[in-house]
Scaffold this active site. Structure first.
Site, PDB file in Angstrom:
ATOM      1  N   ARG A 189       8.734   1.420  79.314  1.00  0.00           N
ATOM      2  CA  ARG A 189       9.576   2.041  78.278  1.00  0.00           C
ATOM      3  C   ARG A 189       8.906   1.779  76.950  1.00  0.00           C
ATOM      4  O   ARG A 189       8.760   0.620  76.542  1.00  0.00           O
ATOM      5  CB  ARG A 189      10.985   1.445  78.299  1.00  0.00           C
ATOM      6  CG  ARG A 189      11.789   1.801  77.067  1.00  0.00           C
ATOM      7  CD  ARG A 189      13.258   1.556  77.200  1.00  0.00           C
ATOM      8  NE  ARG A 189      13.863   2.534  78.094  1.00  0.00           N
ATOM      9  CZ  ARG A 189      15.160   2.730  78.213  1.00  0.00           C
ATOM     10  NH1 ARG A 189      16.000   2.025  77.473  1.00  0.00           N
ATOM     11  NH2 ARG A 189      15.640   3.633  79.031  1.00  0.00           N
TER      12      ARG A 189
ATOM     13  N   HIS B   1      12.205  11.410  79.119  1.00  0.00           N
ATOM     14  CA  HIS B   1      12.916  10.421  79.932  1.00  0.00           C
ATOM     15  C   HIS B   1      13.084  11.039  81.331  1.00  0.00           C
ATOM     16  O   HIS B   1      14.178  11.419  81.732  1.00  0.00           O
ATOM     17  CB  HIS B   1      14.269  10.105  79.278  1.00  0.00           C
ATOM     18  CG  HIS B   1      14.898   8.842  79.751  1.00  0.00           C
ATOM     19  ND1 HIS B   1      14.349   8.051  80.741  1.00  0.00           N
ATOM     20  CD2 HIS B   1      16.058   8.215  79.382  1.00  0.00           C
ATOM     21  CE1 HIS B   1      15.130   6.994  80.927  1.00  0.00           C
ATOM     22  NE2 HIS B   1      16.175   7.077  80.129  1.00  0.00           N
TER      23      HIS B   1
ATOM     24  N   GLN C  15      15.667   9.765  83.972  1.00  0.00           N
ATOM     25  CA  GLN C  15      17.028  10.137  83.581  1.00  0.00           C
ATOM     26  C   GLN C  15      17.336  11.564  84.014  1.00  0.00           C
ATOM     27  O   GLN C  15      18.364  11.844  84.635  1.00  0.00           O
ATOM     28  CB  GLN C  15      17.159  10.007  82.049  1.00  0.00           C
ATOM     29  CG  GLN C  15      18.526  10.383  81.525  1.00  0.00           C
ATOM     30  CD  GLN C  15      19.590   9.377  81.914  1.00  0.00           C
ATOM     31  OE1 GLN C  15      19.398   8.177  81.748  1.00  0.00           O
ATOM     32  NE2 GLN C  15      20.709   9.844  82.445  1.00  0.00           N
TER      33      GLN C  15
ATOM     34  N   ASP D 290      23.869  13.372  73.701  1.00  0.00           N
ATOM     35  CA  ASP D 290      23.205  12.064  73.639  1.00  0.00           C
ATOM     36  C   ASP D 290      23.415  11.532  72.224  1.00  0.00           C
ATOM     37  O   ASP D 290      23.878  12.272  71.330  1.00  0.00           O
ATOM     38  CB  ASP D 290      21.699  12.241  73.963  1.00  0.00           C
ATOM     39  CG  ASP D 290      20.932  10.923  74.071  1.00  0.00           C
ATOM     40  OD1 ASP D 290      21.574   9.849  74.095  1.00  0.00           O
ATOM     41  OD2 ASP D 290      19.684  10.969  74.125  1.00  0.00           O
TER      42      ASP D 290
ATOM     43  N   CYS E 196      23.636  10.496  78.930  1.00  0.00           N
ATOM     44  CA  CYS E 196      22.723   9.556  79.602  1.00  0.00           C
ATOM     45  C   CYS E 196      23.146   8.108  79.390  1.00  0.00           C
ATOM     46  O   CYS E 196      22.736   7.238  80.151  1.00  0.00           O
ATOM     47  CB  CYS E 196      21.303   9.770  79.086  1.00  0.00           C
ATOM     48  SG  CYS E 196      21.167   9.650  77.299  1.00  0.00           S
TER      49      CYS E 196
ATOM     50  N   ARG F  86      20.900   6.903  88.757  1.00  0.00           N
ATOM     51  CA  ARG F  86      19.598   6.377  88.327  1.00  0.00           C
ATOM     52  C   ARG F  86      19.040   5.472  89.421  1.00  0.00           C
ATOM     53  O   ARG F  86      17.843   5.467  89.692  1.00  0.00           O
ATOM     54  CB  ARG F  86      19.752   5.584  87.017  1.00  0.00           C
ATOM     55  CG  ARG F  86      20.086   6.422  85.783  1.00  0.00           C
ATOM     56  CD  ARG F  86      18.923   7.292  85.357  1.00  0.00           C
ATOM     57  NE  ARG F  86      17.718   6.505  85.089  1.00  0.00           N
ATOM     58  CZ  ARG F  86      17.471   5.826  83.973  1.00  0.00           C
ATOM     59  NH1 ARG F  86      18.336   5.860  82.970  1.00  0.00           N
ATOM     60  NH2 ARG F  86      16.338   5.148  83.797  1.00  0.00           N
TER      61      ARG F  86
HETATM   62  N1   CP Z   1      20.134   5.939  80.029  1.00  0.00           N
HETATM   63  C1   CP Z   1      19.310   4.895  79.906  1.00  0.00           C
HETATM   64  O1   CP Z   1      18.086   4.993  80.093  1.00  0.00           O
HETATM   65  O2   CP Z   1      19.933   3.734  79.596  1.00  0.00           O
HETATM   66  P1   CP Z   1      19.219   2.398  79.096  1.00  0.00           P
HETATM   67  O3   CP Z   1      18.662   2.675  77.741  1.00  0.00           O
HETATM   68  O4   CP Z   1      20.335   1.366  79.056  1.00  0.00           O
HETATM   69  O5   CP Z   1      18.153   2.030  80.061  1.00  0.00           O
HETATM   70  N1  NVA Z   2      17.728   9.430  73.284  1.00  0.00           N
HETATM   71  C1  NVA Z   2      18.065   8.052  73.580  1.00  0.00           C
HETATM   72  C2  NVA Z   2      18.178   7.855  75.052  1.00  0.00           C
HETATM   73  C3  NVA Z   2      18.574   6.467  75.494  1.00  0.00           C
HETATM   74  C4  NVA Z   2      18.622   6.312  76.970  1.00  0.00           C
HETATM   75  C5  NVA Z   2      17.028   7.124  72.986  1.00  0.00           C
HETATM   76  O1  NVA Z   2      15.828   7.430  73.089  1.00  0.00           O
HETATM   77  O2  NVA Z   2      17.400   6.116  72.393  1.00  0.00           O
END
Ligand code: CP
Ligand code: NVA
Length: 323
Positions: free
Chosen positions: A124, A151, A154, A242, A282, A310
């Site tokens: 990440r 993502h 997701q 989101d 998400c 997930r």
């Molecule tokens: N939706 C998602 O990826 O959640 P987190 O940021 O908690 O991993």
């Molecule tokens: N768009 C959000 C998604 C989190 C899972 C972010 O990048 O923070």
């Protein structure tokens, strides 16, 4: 509402599910990289894994996954860690303080070191380029666990959830309301592959990336952009939103709160969508900003099904890439 479910007993009777050879030992950086048969395989395998988890409990025995995080997480961390352990493997968490990707050590050196010890990396990252660079220099599969551009895990879990609730994906309409962000990009690529129509309502300047949109359209994606949330959601099978401020954009939070206010998903917007429309997010959600409590807590909300899935889709991804 039709619910698609594979019951464990019936699962024994199902024909074998051959893995497309192209999925073995490859990276998963973007949903754009997957073909329709590959996505179809992952969704079908996830349904089987969900129905009969015990059948897969030794599948990745002895395999190790490193989870590299430059940003916080609840779902991604827990579902990858629990997922690989349910498959017989182990996960190792490395937080931002430990590795210092590109700061303490060059990204390519991190990739080359990890390739000598473990079987896969889930990363990440802030910049999408970082996950691309990891993949370029790793001899083991690299999985994008969220970047500023995509993502993919997701979106795959979300399409699994929509499939379960609606019975089919081709011809379904997904309305996206708010920021044209990383999750929107992955959903858009997936929509083009799966025959899902996408209606995207954003304020000016917050549309999805222009080249990603052009690419999705070139591949036959039915994607329509609008400024009007009511127009985007009318008749949709699901309304997705989101956070207005994604991780890494915190400096813009106050401006974004003003800009996105007319894009809140509330009871009025869900009425404009129609009674068939499900609500998706998400998570994490900023309740009272992009979505009101009455919507996210309503029976039309499938956000916790998305979160659960997930786990199942990522187990399918790990099986496909590593076994
Ligand atoms: N939706 C998602 O990826 O959640 P987190 O940021 O908690 O991993
Ligand atoms: N768009 C959000 C998604 C989190 C899972 C972010 O990048 O923070």
């Amino acid at each position: 509402m039709r619910k698609l479910k594979i019951v464990p007993d019936a699962e024994k009777e199902l024909p074998p599910l051959p893995r497309p050879a192209t999925l073995a030992h490859r990276h998963l950086i973007s949903l754009h990289d997957l073909t329709p048969p590959e996505i179809d395989f992952l969704l079908k395998l996830a349904l089987r894994v969900k129905a009969s988890p015990a059948r897969y409990r030794h599948a990745l025995e002895g395999k190790a996954l490193v989870m590299l995080f430059e940003k916080p997480s609840l779902r991604t961390r827990v579902t990858f860690e629990v997922g690989i352990s349910q498959l017989g493997g182990r996960a190792f968490y490395l937080g931002p303080q430990e590795v210092g990707l590109g700061k303490r050590e060059a990204v390519k050196d991190v990739a080359r070191n990890l390739s000598r010890w473990v079987d896969a990396v889930m990363a990440r990252v802030f910049s999408h380029q970082t996950v691309i660079e990891l993949a370029e220099h790793a001899s083991i599969p690299v999985i994008n666990g969220l970047s500023d551009f995509e993502h993919p895990c997701q979106a795959l879990g979300d399409y699994l959830t929509l499939l379960e609730h609606k019975g089919m994906l081709a011809g379904a309409t997904l309305a996206w309301v708010g920021d044209g962000n990383n999750v929107a990009h992955s959903l858009m690529y997936g929509a083009a592959r799966l025959g899902v129509r996408m209606r995207i309502a954003t304020p000016p300047g917050y549309e999805p990336d222009r080249s990603a949109l052009a690419e999705a359209k070139r591949e036959g994606g039915d994607v329509e952009l609008t400024r009007d949330p009511a127009q985007a959601v009318a008749g949709a099978d699901a309304v997705y939103t989101d956070v207005w401020t994604s991780m890494g954009q915190e400096d813009e939070a106050e401006t974004r709160k003003q800009v996105f206010r007319p894009y809140q998903v509330n009871a009025q917007l869900m009425r404009a969508a129609g009674p068939q429309a499900l609500f998706m997010h998400c998570l994490p959600a900023h309740r009272g900003e992009e979505v009101t409590n009455d919507v996210i807590d309503s029976p039309r909300s499938i956000v916790y099904d998305q979160a659960e899935n997930r786990l199942h889709i990522q187990k399918a991804i790990l099986l496909a890439l590593l076994s």
